[in-house]
Design a protein around this motif. Structure first.
Motif, PDB file in Angstrom:
ATOM      1  N   GLY A   1     -17.951   1.058   0.454  1.00  0.00           N
ATOM      2  CA  GLY A   1     -17.487   0.344  -0.732  1.00  0.00           C
ATOM      3  C   GLY A   1     -16.684  -0.871  -0.325  1.00  0.00           C
ATOM      4  N   GLU A   2     -16.138  -1.550  -1.317  1.00  0.00           N
ATOM      5  CA  GLU A   2     -15.390  -2.769  -1.013  1.00  0.00           C
ATOM      6  C   GLU A   2     -13.952  -2.484  -0.610  1.00  0.00           C
ATOM      7  N   GLY A   3     -13.283  -1.572  -1.318  1.00  0.00           N
ATOM      8  CA  GLY A   3     -11.889  -1.279  -1.004  1.00  0.00           C
ATOM      9  C   GLY A   3     -11.336  -0.250  -1.966  1.00  0.00           C
ATOM     10  N   PRO A   4     -10.184   0.304  -1.630  1.00  0.00           N
ATOM     11  CA  PRO A   4      -9.590   1.348  -2.460  1.00  0.00           C
ATOM     12  C   PRO A   4      -8.989   0.809  -3.754  1.00  0.00           C
ATOM     13  N   GLY A   5      -9.052   1.641  -4.781  1.00  0.00           N
ATOM     14  CA  GLY A   5      -8.366   1.370  -6.033  1.00  0.00           C
ATOM     15  C   GLY A   5      -7.058   2.146  -6.073  1.00  0.00           C
ATOM     16  N   GLU A   6      -6.473   2.242  -7.247  1.00  0.00           N
ATOM     17  CA  GLU A   6      -5.159   2.877  -7.387  1.00  0.00           C
ATOM     18  C   GLU A   6      -5.169   4.338  -6.953  1.00  0.00           C
ATOM     19  N   GLN A   7      -6.119   5.119  -7.460  1.00  0.00           N
ATOM     20  CA  GLN A   7      -6.153   6.540  -7.109  1.00  0.00           C
ATOM     21  C   GLN A   7      -6.446   6.750  -5.620  1.00  0.00           C
ATOM     22  N   GLU A   8      -7.318   5.909  -5.080  1.00  0.00           N
ATOM     23  CA  GLU A   8      -7.638   6.003  -3.652  1.00  0.00           C
ATOM     24  C   GLU A   8      -6.404   5.710  -2.811  1.00  0.00           C
ATOM     25  N   ASP A   9      -5.649   4.700  -3.209  1.00  0.00           N
ATOM     26  CA  ASP A   9      -4.421   4.337  -2.501  1.00  0.00           C
ATOM     27  C   ASP A   9      -3.418   5.487  -2.544  1.00  0.00           C
ATOM     28  N   LEU A  10      -3.302   6.138  -3.677  1.00  0.00           N
ATOM     29  CA  LEU A  10      -2.341   7.249  -3.817  1.00  0.00           C
ATOM     30  C   LEU A  10      -2.778   8.485  -3.032  1.00  0.00           C
ATOM     31  N   GLN A  11      -4.103   8.763  -3.012  1.00  0.00           N
ATOM     32  CA  GLN A  11      -4.599   9.981  -2.375  1.00  0.00           C
ATOM     33  C   GLN A  11      -5.103   9.768  -0.949  1.00  0.00           C
ATOM     34  N   ALA A  12      -5.164   8.522  -0.501  1.00  0.00           N
ATOM     35  CA  ALA A  12      -5.618   8.170   0.856  1.00  0.00           C
ATOM     36  C   ALA A  12      -7.068   8.586   1.123  1.00  0.00           C
ATOM     37  N   LYS A  13      -7.902   8.572   0.079  1.00  0.00           N
ATOM     38  CA  LYS A  13      -9.323   8.899   0.210  1.00  0.00           C
ATOM     39  C   LYS A  13     -10.138   7.910  -0.610  1.00  0.00           C
ATOM     40  N   PRO A  14     -11.315   7.508  -0.105  1.00  0.00           N
ATOM     41  CA  PRO A  14     -12.151   6.601  -0.886  1.00  0.00           C
ATOM     42  C   PRO A  14     -12.878   7.314  -2.021  1.00  0.00           C
ATOM     43  N   PHE A  15     -13.079   6.586  -3.103  1.00  0.00           N
ATOM     44  CA  PHE A  15     -13.866   7.061  -4.245  1.00  0.00           C
ATOM     45  C   PHE A  15     -13.377   8.412  -4.772  1.00  0.00           C
ATOM     46  N   VAL A  16     -12.130   8.449  -5.247  1.00  0.00           N
ATOM     47  CA  VAL A  16     -11.600   9.679  -5.836  1.00  0.00           C
ATOM     48  C   VAL A  16     -11.264   9.535  -7.315  1.00  0.00           C
TER      49      VAL A  16
ATOM     50  N   ARG B   1       0.833  -1.207   0.000  1.00  0.00           N
ATOM     51  CA  ARG B   1       0.000   0.000   0.000  1.00  0.00           C
ATOM     52  C   ARG B   1       0.867   1.257   0.000  1.00  0.00           C
ATOM     53  N   SER B   2       0.321   2.296  -0.608  1.00  0.00           N
ATOM     54  CA  SER B   2       0.914   3.626  -0.475  1.00  0.00           C
ATOM     55  C   SER B   2       0.348   4.280   0.775  1.00  0.00           C
ATOM     56  N   ASN B   3      -0.961   4.080   0.977  1.00  0.00           N
ATOM     57  CA  ASN B   3      -1.668   4.679   2.106  1.00  0.00           C
ATOM     58  C   ASN B   3      -2.778   3.761   2.586  1.00  0.00           C
ATOM     59  N   VAL B   4      -3.123   3.900   3.847  1.00  0.00           N
ATOM     60  CA  VAL B   4      -4.353   3.318   4.361  1.00  0.00           C
ATOM     61  C   VAL B   4      -5.467   4.279   3.975  1.00  0.00           C
ATOM     62  N   VAL B   5      -6.545   3.757   3.427  1.00  0.00           N
ATOM     63  CA  VAL B   5      -7.675   4.582   3.015  1.00  0.00           C
ATOM     64  C   VAL B   5      -8.778   4.353   4.047  1.00  0.00           C
ATOM     65  N   PHE B   6      -8.766   5.173   5.079  1.00  0.00           N
ATOM     66  CA  PHE B   6      -9.650   4.948   6.216  1.00  0.00           C
ATOM     67  C   PHE B   6     -11.082   5.366   5.920  1.00  0.00           C
ATOM     68  N   GLY B   7     -11.261   6.568   5.412  1.00  0.00           N
ATOM     69  CA  GLY B   7     -12.589   7.085   5.126  1.00  0.00           C
ATOM     70  C   GLY B   7     -12.527   8.589   4.983  1.00  0.00           C
ATOM     71  N   SER B   8     -13.620   9.186   4.518  1.00  0.00           N
ATOM     72  CA  SER B   8     -13.674  10.644   4.420  1.00  0.00           C
ATOM     73  C   SER B   8     -15.122  11.097   4.412  1.00  0.00           C
TER      74      SER B   8
END
Length: 181
Positions: A33-48, A15-22
């Protein structure tokens, strides 16, 4: 938070980041949702990513925004390899973080986004294309599954179905939530 240093599953290794929530931690509506994708992992935010932009647009159509009215989390907090669906045993290793979020946030309405989240949170036998937009009662919250925005991006025939789900959500919010939106 212990979640940010969690190594319970192999996802933590890459992981790049834990995507906890926002979103608004006082919101009465929680999207899961089910889990972070690539952009979510990079930005540490869900559904970005593209799905997130579509989700934001559809929320806006019913007068909601993640900053003001909702909170968004995921079942797993780290990106599965190649954006694959998290396996049930991987979900089980991470689900307590989500349960803790839900206990703290105490949402009145939970919207599960996609098949994986609906099966884990609402009913393992749920059929997302048949059961989307239906409210299920739980002791703690009303729950509604909806089709994932990524499915709409792959097949636009799903968009009117989800728009209808969101209209039902708006009516349910007006019925059960204390905050005016």
């Amino acid at each position: 938070l212990d979640c940010f240093v969690c190594t319970n599953c192999p996802f933590s290794e890459n992981r790049s980041n834990v995507v906890f929530g926002s979103g608004n931690p006082k919101a009465e509506v929680m999207f899961i949702g089910e889990g972070p994708g690539e952009q979510e992992d990079l930005q540490a935010k869900p559904f970005v990513g593209r799905s997130g932009k579509l989700l934001d647009s559809m929320l806006g159509e019913i007068g909601l925004s993640r900053e003001k009215n909702i909170y968004i989390g995921n079942i797993v907090k780290c990106r599965p390899p190649k954006n694959r669906d998290p396996l049930p045993e991987e979900q089980d290793l991470c689900i307590d973080w989500l349960r803790n979020q839900m206990a703290i946030l105490k949402p009145k309405i939970i919207v599960t986004v996609g098949r994986i989240a609906a099966m884990k949170i609402i009913d393992p036998n749920i059929k997302i294309t048949k059961d989307h937009g239906t409210f299920y009662e739980n002791k703690k919250a009303l729950m509604m599954p909806t089709i994932h925005p990524a499915a709409i991006l792959r097949n636009s025939k799903h968009k009117p179905l989800v728009e209808d789900d969101f209209r039902k959500l708006k009516l349910k919010i007006e019925e059960v939530c204390a905050h005016t939106y």
